[in-house]
Design a protein around this motif. Structure first.
Motif, PDB file in Angstrom:
ATOM      1  N   ALA A  62     -14.934  29.859  -2.764  1.00  0.00           N
ATOM      2  CA  ALA A  62     -13.696  29.245  -1.905  1.00  0.00           C
ATOM      3  C   ALA A  62     -12.805  29.979  -1.296  1.00  0.00           C
ATOM      4  CB  ALA A  62     -12.778  28.409  -2.857  1.00  0.00           C
ATOM      5  N   ALA A  63     -12.787  31.199  -1.846  1.00  0.00           N
ATOM      6  CA  ALA A  63     -11.822  32.239  -1.306  1.00  0.00           C
ATOM      7  C   ALA A  63     -12.467  32.951  -0.117  1.00  0.00           C
ATOM      8  CB  ALA A  63     -11.427  33.280  -2.284  1.00  0.00           C
ATOM      9  N   SER A  64     -13.730  32.882   0.305  1.00  0.00           N
ATOM     10  CA  SER A  64     -14.220  33.591   1.264  1.00  0.00           C
ATOM     11  C   SER A  64     -14.212  33.003   2.572  1.00  0.00           C
ATOM     12  CB  SER A  64     -16.026  33.722   1.030  1.00  0.00           C
ATOM     13  OG  SER A  64     -16.605  32.458   0.737  1.00  0.00           O
ATOM     14  N   VAL A  65     -13.435  31.729   2.616  1.00  0.00           N
ATOM     15  CA  VAL A  65     -13.433  30.948   3.892  1.00  0.00           C
ATOM     16  C   VAL A  65     -12.814  32.026   4.865  1.00  0.00           C
ATOM     17  CG1 VAL A  65     -11.045  30.426   3.650  1.00  0.00           C
ATOM     18  CG2 VAL A  65     -12.448  28.860   4.955  1.00  0.00           C
ATOM     19  N   ASP A  66     -13.775  31.761   6.103  1.00  0.00           N
ATOM     20  CA  ASP A  66     -13.395  32.639   7.277  1.00  0.00           C
ATOM     21  C   ASP A  66     -13.449  31.462   8.393  1.00  0.00           C
ATOM     22  OD1 ASP A  66     -13.151  34.458   9.186  1.00  0.00           O
ATOM     23  OD2 ASP A  66     -14.904  35.333   9.033  1.00  0.00           O
ATOM     24  N   THR A  67     -12.194  31.344   9.148  1.00  0.00           N
ATOM     25  CA  THR A  67     -12.135  30.791  10.299  1.00  0.00           C
ATOM     26  C   THR A  67     -11.752  31.651  11.553  1.00  0.00           C
ATOM     27  OG1 THR A  67      -9.751  30.387  10.108  1.00  0.00           O
ATOM     28  CG2 THR A  67     -11.167  28.707   9.145  1.00  0.00           C
ATOM     29  N   LYS A  68     -11.937  32.982  11.358  1.00  0.00           N
ATOM     30  CA  LYS A  68     -11.714  33.518  12.566  1.00  0.00           C
ATOM     31  C   LYS A  68      -9.909  33.880  12.876  1.00  0.00           C
ATOM     32  CE  LYS A  68     -16.327  33.827  14.076  1.00  0.00           C
ATOM     33  NZ  LYS A  68     -16.742  34.560  13.121  1.00  0.00           N
ATOM     34  N   GLN A  69      -9.291  33.462  11.720  1.00  0.00           N
ATOM     35  CA  GLN A  69      -7.843  33.219  12.082  1.00  0.00           C
ATOM     36  C   GLN A  69      -7.231  33.587  10.617  1.00  0.00           C
ATOM     37  OE1 GLN A  69      -4.988  31.237  11.829  1.00  0.00           O
ATOM     38  NE2 GLN A  69      -3.977  32.386  13.426  1.00  0.00           N
ATOM     39  N   ASP A  70      -6.535  35.050  10.477  1.00  0.00           N
ATOM     40  CA  ASP A  70      -6.093  35.151   9.015  1.00  0.00           C
ATOM     41  C   ASP A  70      -5.120  34.140   8.736  1.00  0.00           C
ATOM     42  OD1 ASP A  70      -7.643  37.505   9.032  1.00  0.00           O
ATOM     43  OD2 ASP A  70      -6.120  38.633   9.528  1.00  0.00           O
ATOM     44  N   GLN A  71      -4.019  33.662   9.371  1.00  0.00           N
ATOM     45  CA  GLN A  71      -3.196  32.655   8.840  1.00  0.00           C
ATOM     46  C   GLN A  71      -3.750  31.327   8.493  1.00  0.00           C
ATOM     47  OE1 GLN A  71       0.028  32.019  11.770  1.00  0.00           O
ATOM     48  NE2 GLN A  71       1.087  30.707  10.317  1.00  0.00           N
ATOM     49  N   ARG A  72      -4.836  30.846   9.314  1.00  0.00           N
ATOM     50  CA  ARG A  72      -5.513  29.589   8.947  1.00  0.00           C
ATOM     51  C   ARG A  72      -6.177  29.769   7.586  1.00  0.00           C
ATOM     52  NH1 ARG A  72      -8.129  26.949  13.876  1.00  0.00           N
ATOM     53  NH2 ARG A  72      -9.314  28.869  13.662  1.00  0.00           N
ATOM     54  N   ASN A  73      -6.991  31.055   7.448  1.00  0.00           N
ATOM     55  CA  ASN A  73      -7.801  31.402   6.146  1.00  0.00           C
ATOM     56  C   ASN A  73      -6.772  31.240   5.113  1.00  0.00           C
ATOM     57  OD1 ASN A  73      -9.906  31.767   7.933  1.00  0.00           O
ATOM     58  ND2 ASN A  73      -9.755  34.104   7.810  1.00  0.00           N
ATOM     59  N   VAL A  76      -5.818  27.563   4.154  1.00  0.00           N
ATOM     60  CA  VAL A  76      -7.108  26.777   3.790  1.00  0.00           C
ATOM     61  C   VAL A  76      -7.094  27.195   2.374  1.00  0.00           C
ATOM     62  CG1 VAL A  76      -9.622  26.474   3.910  1.00  0.00           C
ATOM     63  CG2 VAL A  76      -8.196  26.526   6.031  1.00  0.00           C
ATOM     64  N   LYS A  77      -6.872  28.382   1.955  1.00  0.00           N
ATOM     65  CA  LYS A  77      -6.869  28.798   0.494  1.00  0.00           C
ATOM     66  C   LYS A  77      -5.860  28.257  -0.122  1.00  0.00           C
ATOM     67  CE  LYS A  77      -8.978  33.078   1.890  1.00  0.00           C
ATOM     68  NZ  LYS A  77      -8.812  34.957   1.873  1.00  0.00           N
ATOM     69  N   SER A  78      -4.603  27.870   0.346  1.00  0.00           N
ATOM     70  CA  SER A  78      -3.618  27.390  -0.187  1.00  0.00           C
ATOM     71  C   SER A  78      -3.807  25.985  -0.996  1.00  0.00           C
ATOM     72  CB  SER A  78      -2.311  27.501   0.539  1.00  0.00           C
ATOM     73  OG  SER A  78      -2.521  26.278   1.437  1.00  0.00           O
ATOM     74  N   PRO A  79      -2.665  25.713  -1.918  1.00  0.00           N
ATOM     75  CA  PRO A  79      -2.625  24.396  -2.412  1.00  0.00           C
ATOM     76  C   PRO A  79      -2.683  23.019  -1.665  1.00  0.00           C
ATOM     77  CG  PRO A  79      -1.300  25.657  -3.822  1.00  0.00           C
ATOM     78  CD  PRO A  79      -1.546  26.674  -2.513  1.00  0.00           C
ATOM     79  N   ASP A  80      -2.461  23.431  -0.286  1.00  0.00           N
ATOM     80  CA  ASP A  80      -2.446  22.264   0.619  1.00  0.00           C
ATOM     81  C   ASP A  80      -4.177  21.913   0.945  1.00  0.00           C
ATOM     82  OD1 ASP A  80       0.361  22.197   1.270  1.00  0.00           O
ATOM     83  OD2 ASP A  80       0.120  23.423   3.160  1.00  0.00           O
ATOM     84  N   PHE A  81      -4.710  22.939   0.761  1.00  0.00           N
ATOM     85  CA  PHE A  81      -6.203  22.549   1.044  1.00  0.00           C
ATOM     86  C   PHE A  81      -7.169  22.748  -0.163  1.00  0.00           C
ATOM     87  CE2 PHE A  81      -4.575  22.982   5.171  1.00  0.00           C
ATOM     88  CZ  PHE A  81      -5.284  21.951   6.090  1.00  0.00           C
ATOM     89  N   LEU A  82      -7.595  24.038  -0.293  1.00  0.00           N
ATOM     90  CA  LEU A  82      -8.725  24.375  -1.541  1.00  0.00           C
ATOM     91  C   LEU A  82      -7.976  24.948  -2.667  1.00  0.00           C
ATOM     92  CD1 LEU A  82     -11.656  25.814   0.518  1.00  0.00           C
ATOM     93  CD2 LEU A  82     -11.420  23.452  -0.331  1.00  0.00           C
TER      94      LEU A  82
END
Length: 183
Positions: A62-73, A76-82
């Protein structure tokens, strides 16, 4: 040379370098945000009966998520999402195959995201099998599905305008997986 699906027996291990786990979600009601994850591990077991009786287990980092935008990554890793600190992996465990038609079938299984496990169906295509230049037997598959992120307790939603949301509920998932035979 492609191998018929009837002779693909044994245990196969996911090749993380040659596999792709990606997703798309509507963003701001006008586009789609895309991202990828790293395949942590995958095991495919094909009995003598062939792919129609196969089983697979896959774990995604899950921590490997890459959306090509550091702030969005990071979001997505935060409690708001994953919430990757508490739930470091996404997991899929197959429970069956249906509508088997040789190279195309529906792979049914249990997908776990965060603290929720739900049944999903993956439209799957067997892409072929071969022996590579180093003597390793390889097999490839493509699979797609859509999920409701809210059903997996991924319910962050910021609204804007007249009834629009920043991120839609529907998430499209696409997998391109290569396996090498291990036994």
């Amino acid at each position: 040379m492609t191998t018929p699906t009837t002779v693909l027996t044994g245990t196969w291990v996911g090749d993380a370098v040659h596999s792709d786990v990606s997703f798309k979600v509507r963003h701001m009601a006008v586009g789609k945000a895309k991202g990828t994850f790293a395949l942590e591990s995958a095991t495919l077991t094909i009995p003598e009966a062939g792919l129609a009786e196969a089983s697979v287990t896959a774990v995604i980092d899950a921590a490997s998520v890459d959306t090509k935008q550091d702030q969005r990554n990071e979001h997505v890793k935060s409690p708001d999402f994953l919430h990757v600190e508490e739930y470091p992996s996404l997991k899929f465990v197959s429970t069956g195959v249906k509508n088997f038609d040789g190279d195309e079938f529906v792979l049914v299984g249990e997908l776990t995201i965060r603290d929720v496990t739900k049944t999903v169906e993956l439209e799957t295509e067997f892409l072929g099998a071969t022996t590579d230049a180093y003597g390793a037997e390889r097999a490839g598959f493509s699979a797609t599905t859509s999920i409701s992120r809210k059903e997996f307790n991924v319910s962050f939603n910021a609204a804007f305008g007249a009834g629009n949301s920043v991120v839609s509920d529907k998430v499209e998932i696409a997998l391109e997986l290569e396996f090498t035979k291990s036994a």
